[in-house]
Design an enzyme around this catalytic site. Structure first.
Site, PDB file in Angstrom:
ATOM      1  N   ASP A   1     102.400  13.017  44.269  1.00 56.23           N
ATOM      2  CA  ASP A   1     101.545  14.003  43.597  1.00 56.23           C
ATOM      3  C   ASP A   1     100.811  13.242  42.499  1.00 56.23           C
ATOM      4  OD1 ASP A   1     100.427  15.869  41.931  1.00 56.23           O
ATOM      5  OD2 ASP A   1     102.201  17.152  41.801  1.00 56.23           O
TER       6      ASP A   1
ATOM      7  N   TYR B   1      84.205  34.494  54.234  1.00 55.69           N
ATOM      8  CA  TYR B   1      85.556  34.258  54.783  1.00 55.69           C
ATOM      9  C   TYR B   1      85.484  33.163  55.827  1.00 55.69           C
ATOM     10  CZ  TYR B   1      89.307  37.144  53.061  1.00 55.69           C
ATOM     11  OH  TYR B   1      90.318  37.642  52.299  1.00 55.69           O
TER      12      TYR B   1
ATOM     13  N   LYS C   1      91.515  17.595  36.809  1.00 60.61           N
ATOM     14  CA  LYS C   1      92.046  16.839  35.658  1.00 60.61           C
ATOM     15  C   LYS C   1      91.178  15.588  35.478  1.00 60.61           C
ATOM     16  CE  LYS C   1      96.784  18.627  35.987  1.00 60.61           C
ATOM     17  NZ  LYS C   1      97.020  19.221  37.332  1.00 60.61           N
TER      18      LYS C   1
HETATM   19  N1  DSN Z   1      99.723  22.365  33.971  1.00 64.35           N
HETATM   20  C1  DSN Z   1      99.393  21.009  34.361  1.00 64.35           C
HETATM   21  C2  DSN Z   1      99.543  20.048  33.253  1.00 64.35           C
HETATM   22  O1  DSN Z   1      99.279  20.442  32.138  1.00 64.35           O
HETATM   23  O2  DSN Z   1      99.896  18.909  33.463  1.00 64.35           O
HETATM   24  C3  DSN Z   1     100.134  20.587  35.536  1.00 64.35           C
HETATM   25  O3  DSN Z   1      99.882  21.490  36.562  1.00 64.35           O
END
Ligand code: DSN
Length: 412
Positions: free
Chosen positions: A198, A52, A227
């Protein structure tokens, strides 16, 4: 390191093993997914999960934080250096939590925010009525121009002048064109709005020099780390020094409790990986692969929204070929190509059917596919979607997909 033990919970471990095999066997075209490195994955399975550490390095609410302080400082400093930002916060558990923190910092409940419509490629956390953003803030939306299917900065300016938002928000989850952050910033200044970006989808492209950076233009930039950035599942914020106090307090105690230190360690590792020359080369390949895939589909008679792509993603208008996005997703899944149905701008079908599929090249490029394979891939997608239900076509494509998947293993 702790030696791995024999796993006793076979119900869970066999599902994990099956998921590993699925990732190896299928070609991943979901534009928001990627394959993180072994080192990133290893960091998430460490004893840091036990700790924590509410607060921030040097100012925690618990004892024993000396080593997690080191980890979080590494993550923050690497984020600042990679993106050239004045400050960073590595604690958001996800992109949506990063956006929650940014909005809490930049404005007050019921303030006006102008962001991109979800129907035209925006994101749930940019004002969907059932998401916290739409519940707590007065969201207004810009979309893409009906004929160009691109963001039209004159339309954004006109809307900003009439709405007078407290925050102007740029960024998308299904938009294939370069976003002009400098033009957005100018509009924000003109209407006296804070400027938030974003960049969840394009963070890796920005780090690798394949998309202009929003950092010099925005007050606050949020992103996800899993991503195109190819790190662990999570969120990250970079911002100017003027906003860091509000951002830190909006993340903790505002929207979150204890940070996930094992994930922050993995973020630090991913940020280091993203600063290497190989990562820039990888991002150039991601963009080139997307270009080849889009061109192949166009040659085979498919319409790509806006006519093509500048980044890692494209929307294919399968509806104009008489098939719904949902059916296209299923048909491709049956041949081990994974993608998602997606609304296209001005779609007349409901979201669960949709007229488009969204394809991305980040994950297949990680496993080494190049332009030759992407041209074949475009051909397979066209073959399957122009011959729905034809078993011999599906069987042939599935075999060829398996051959390529075997030739380009992810974790072997
Ligand atoms: N779910 C994501 C996407 O597929 O672009 C965005 O958060």
């Amino acid at each position: 390191m702790i030696e791995p033990e024999v796993h006793r919970d076979q119900e869970v471990w066999s599902a994990i093993q099956s998921e590993l095999q699925r990732q190896e066997d299928q070609l991943e075209l979901i534009a928001s997914e990627n394959h993180a490195s072994r080192e990133v994955i290893d960091a998430m399975g460490t004893v840091l999960t036990n700790k924590y550490a509410e607060g921030y390095p040097g100012r925690r609410y618990y004892g024993g934080c000396e080593h997690v302080d080191t980890v979080e400082d590494l993550a923050r400093n690497r984020a600042r250096s990679l993106f050239g930002s004045e400050r960073a916060n590595a604690q958001p558990h996800s992109g949506t939590q990063a956006n929650m923190g940014a909005l809490m910092a930049l404005c007050s409940p019921r303030d006006k925010v102008l962001g991109m419509s979800l129907d035209h490629g925006g994101h749930l956390s940019h004002g969907h009525p059932k998401n916290f953003s739409g519940v707590f803030y007065d969201f207004h939306s810009y979309g893409v121009n009906k004929s160009t299917e691109r963001i039209d900065m004159d339309e954004v300016r006109d809307l900003a002048r009439s709405v007078r938002p407290r925050v102007l928000l740029a960024g998308a989850s299904a938009y294939s064109r370069t976003i002009d952050f400098a033009a957005f910033a100018e509009i924000a200044r003109e209407v006296d709005a804070h400027f938030m970006v974003d960049m969840a989808h394009i963070a890796g492209l920005v780090a690798g020099g394949q998309h202009p950076s929003p950092v010099p233009h925005a007050d606050v930039v949020t992103m996800t780390t899993h991503k195109t950035l190819r790190g662990p599942r999570g969120g990250l914020i970079v911002c100017t020094k003027d906003w860091i106090k509000q951002i830190n307090s909006a993340i903790f105690p505002g929207g979150q409790g204890g940070p996930l230190m094992h994930v922050i360690a993995a973020k630090a590792i991913a940020l280091q990986e993203a600063s290497q020359p190989e990562f820039a080369a990888y991002q150039a390949n991601v963009v080139e692969n997307a270009r080849v895939l889009a061109e192949t589909l166009v040659e085979r008679g498919f319409r790509i929204v806006s006519g093509g792509t500048d980044n890692h993603v494209m929307l294919v208008d399968v509806g104009s070929r008489g098939i719904t996005g949902a059916d296209a997703e299923d048909a491709l899944h049956a041949v081990d190509l994974t993608c998602n149905k997606n609304l296209i701008p001005y779609d007349e079908r409901p979201p669960m059917q949709a007229s488009g599929i969204r394809l991305g090249t980040a994950a297949i490029t990680t496993r080494g596919l190049g332009s030759a394979e992407c041209a074949r891939l475009g051909g397979w997608i066209a073959d399957v979607l122009t011959n729905p239900g034809v078993a011999s076509v599906a069987a042939r494509v599935r075999g060829e997909v398996a051959e390529v998947a075997r030739a380009f293993p992810i974790y072997a």
